[in-house]
Structures are given as C-alpha cells and as structure tokens.
Design a protein around this motif. Structure first.
Motif, PDB file in Angstrom:
ATOM      1  N   PHE A 199     -24.352 -64.426  53.741  1.00  0.00           N
ATOM      2  CA  PHE A 199     -25.305 -65.530  53.615  1.00  0.00           C
ATOM      3  C   PHE A 199     -26.679 -65.123  54.126  1.00  0.00           C
ATOM      4  O   PHE A 199     -27.697 -65.463  53.521  1.00  0.00           O
ATOM      5  CB  PHE A 199     -24.785 -66.783  54.328  1.00  0.00           C
ATOM      6  N   GLY A 200     -26.723 -64.371  55.211  1.00  0.00           N
ATOM      7  CA  GLY A 200     -28.009 -63.894  55.731  1.00  0.00           C
ATOM      8  C   GLY A 200     -28.697 -62.948  54.764  1.00  0.00           C
ATOM      9  O   GLY A 200     -29.912 -63.047  54.527  1.00  0.00           O
ATOM     10  N   GLU A 201     -27.931 -62.024  54.178  1.00  0.00           N
ATOM     11  CA  GLU A 201     -28.503 -61.103  53.195  1.00  0.00           C
ATOM     12  C   GLU A 201     -29.046 -61.860  51.990  1.00  0.00           C
ATOM     13  O   GLU A 201     -30.125 -61.551  51.491  1.00  0.00           O
ATOM     14  CB  GLU A 201     -27.455 -60.076  52.740  1.00  0.00           C
ATOM     15  N   GLU A 202     -28.307 -62.844  51.528  1.00  0.00           N
ATOM     16  CA  GLU A 202     -28.773 -63.622  50.379  1.00  0.00           C
ATOM     17  C   GLU A 202     -30.035 -64.411  50.715  1.00  0.00           C
ATOM     18  O   GLU A 202     -30.954 -64.494  49.897  1.00  0.00           O
ATOM     19  CB  GLU A 202     -27.672 -64.551  49.862  1.00  0.00           C
ATOM     20  N   ALA A 203     -30.075 -64.992  51.894  1.00  0.00           N
ATOM     21  CA  ALA A 203     -31.276 -65.744  52.289  1.00  0.00           C
ATOM     22  C   ALA A 203     -32.502 -64.841  52.280  1.00  0.00           C
ATOM     23  O   ALA A 203     -33.557 -65.215  51.755  1.00  0.00           O
ATOM     24  CB  ALA A 203     -31.079 -66.364  53.673  1.00  0.00           C
ATOM     25  N   LEU A 204     -32.375 -63.641  52.840  1.00  0.00           N
ATOM     26  CA  LEU A 204     -33.520 -62.738  52.903  1.00  0.00           C
ATOM     27  C   LEU A 204     -33.823 -62.082  51.563  1.00  0.00           C
ATOM     28  O   LEU A 204     -34.942 -62.202  51.045  1.00  0.00           O
ATOM     29  CB  LEU A 204     -33.293 -61.654  53.961  1.00  0.00           C
ATOM     30  N   PHE A 205     -32.835 -61.400  50.995  1.00  0.00           N
ATOM     31  CA  PHE A 205     -33.105 -60.578  49.820  1.00  0.00           C
ATOM     32  C   PHE A 205     -33.276 -61.398  48.541  1.00  0.00           C
ATOM     33  O   PHE A 205     -34.163 -61.127  47.747  1.00  0.00           O
ATOM     34  CB  PHE A 205     -32.023 -59.511  49.647  1.00  0.00           C
ATOM     35  N   ARG A 206     -32.410 -62.374  48.320  1.00  0.00           N
ATOM     36  CA  ARG A 206     -32.550 -63.181  47.106  1.00  0.00           C
ATOM     37  C   ARG A 206     -33.412 -64.405  47.344  1.00  0.00           C
ATOM     38  O   ARG A 206     -34.238 -64.752  46.519  1.00  0.00           O
ATOM     39  CB  ARG A 206     -31.178 -63.589  46.572  1.00  0.00           C
ATOM     40  N   GLY A 207     -33.241 -65.067  48.473  1.00  0.00           N
ATOM     41  CA  GLY A 207     -34.023 -66.265  48.734  1.00  0.00           C
ATOM     42  C   GLY A 207     -35.498 -65.972  48.898  1.00  0.00           C
ATOM     43  O   GLY A 207     -36.323 -66.423  48.103  1.00  0.00           O
ATOM     44  N   LEU A 208     -35.835 -65.205  49.909  1.00  0.00           N
ATOM     45  CA  LEU A 208     -37.245 -64.936  50.216  1.00  0.00           C
ATOM     46  C   LEU A 208     -37.830 -63.839  49.336  1.00  0.00           C
ATOM     47  O   LEU A 208     -38.807 -64.061  48.620  1.00  0.00           O
ATOM     48  CB  LEU A 208     -37.401 -64.564  51.689  1.00  0.00           C
ATOM     49  N   LEU A 209     -37.239 -62.641  49.375  1.00  0.00           N
ATOM     50  CA  LEU A 209     -37.848 -61.495  48.693  1.00  0.00           C
ATOM     51  C   LEU A 209     -37.803 -61.613  47.169  1.00  0.00           C
ATOM     52  O   LEU A 209     -38.820 -61.394  46.512  1.00  0.00           O
ATOM     53  CB  LEU A 209     -37.193 -60.194  49.155  1.00  0.00           C
TER      54      LEU A 209
END
Length: 181
Positions: free
Chosen positions: A93-103
């Motif tokens: 979930f953290g990876e998705e928030a950063l890489f897909r959500g934000l970036l």
C-alpha cells in the motif's frame, strides 16, 4: 511498518502543501494523488490484472535458483507469520501510494501517459535493484517489478485511484511470499 511510513510521508506532505494553497481543498489533494475509493469497475480491472501478475511473480521466483532464496539475508517477502502478512500488505500500500498515487499521477499529468508511466515504472524499479546487492541471481525479479509497475500505473491512470492497484499489489506480494516458502 517503517517502509510504509517512508513511502507515505512524501504523499502526505504533498497533500498537505498542495491543499494549503488558495481555493484548494484537502479532498481535491487526495483525489490528485489517487487516494479515492474507486468504482466497482476499477476493482474489476484490478481483478483482471491479478492472474498475469501472480503468474509472472511465480515465474520470477521459479527462475531464481533455490539456494538463493534460502540464503541468509534473502527474504523475498517471506510469509512466516501474521506480522509478516501485515508488513507485506502495508509495504504494498505504501509503494502504491508513492509510486502510483503521487509519482504516476504527477508524471502522467506532465509527460503524458506513455512517458509518465514508463518513468514511474523505472523509478519503482530503483529500490528493487537492491536485491542485486544481496545476490545477482535475483535478477529475474526485476523485469517483473518493472512490468508490474507499468501495469499498476496503467490501472491508476485508467481508474483515477491507486487503491485497486494497492489491493492487487498486496495479494500478489502475499502470494509471492507463500510461493517462496
């Protein structure tokens, strides 16, 4: 848990800073980073991605020599306890928030889908290259990480939310951990 916080901190900071500007709301900032529930069809698309992601995850683990997976210091998300499951799910979930959500959101807005999604996929690959420091024979995991990053970026772009991708990512990571036992 530490990784979850590290991945989510830039997203939270972005949301807080972006929403503090004139005439912007916290809700708009959350939507901008893809932190919305998503529609039923978004989860349908995510379910369609689940089999190929599980298959490629399994294939990458099968291609790694068995001795490498059991070597000291190697833990490809091994699922050995409930705590391990929680850690693997939170990391996804953290990876998705950063890489897909934000970036992915920012890069696709700036560069268009093709270059933005390729860029976020390459950025997603960077922390995974640390596996090569443990053992270079873990290389089969890297193309799978890039492809998964690209597919989950496509899902984020298609649905406007990273949450369905986070759910799929978590299931795939738990599955990979069970396969690696």
């Amino acid at each position: 848990m530490v990784e979850f916080v590290l991945f989510c901190a830039p997203v939270l900071l972005y949301v807080l800073v972006w929403s503090r500007r004139k005439e912007r709301t916290f809700g708009e900032a959350l939507t901008r980073v893809g932190a919305s529930r998503g529609s039923a069809s978004a989860y349908g698309w995510a379910l369609l991605l689940l089999p190929p992601l599980l298959l490629t995850s399994w294939l990458s683990i099968v291609l790694v020599p068995a001795g490498v997976l059991t070597a000291p210091g190697v833990s490809i998300a091994l699922i050995t306890s409930v705590g391990a499951v929680v850690a693997v799910v939170l990391r996804a979930f953290g990876e998705e928030a950063l890489f897909r959500g934000l970036l992915a959101g920012a890069l696709i807005r700036r560069l268009g889908f093709l270059w933005g999604n390729l860029s976020q996929s390459a950025l997603f690959l960077i922390p995974h290259t640390a596996l090569l420091l443990v053992d270079t024979r873990l290389w089969p995991v890297l193309p799978v990480q890039f492809a998964a990053g690209w597919l989950l970026g496509w899902l984020r772009h298609r649905t406007g939310t990273f949450l369905p991708g986070a759910a799929v990512h978590a299931v795939v990571n738990v599955g990979a951990g069970l396969i690696a036992l």
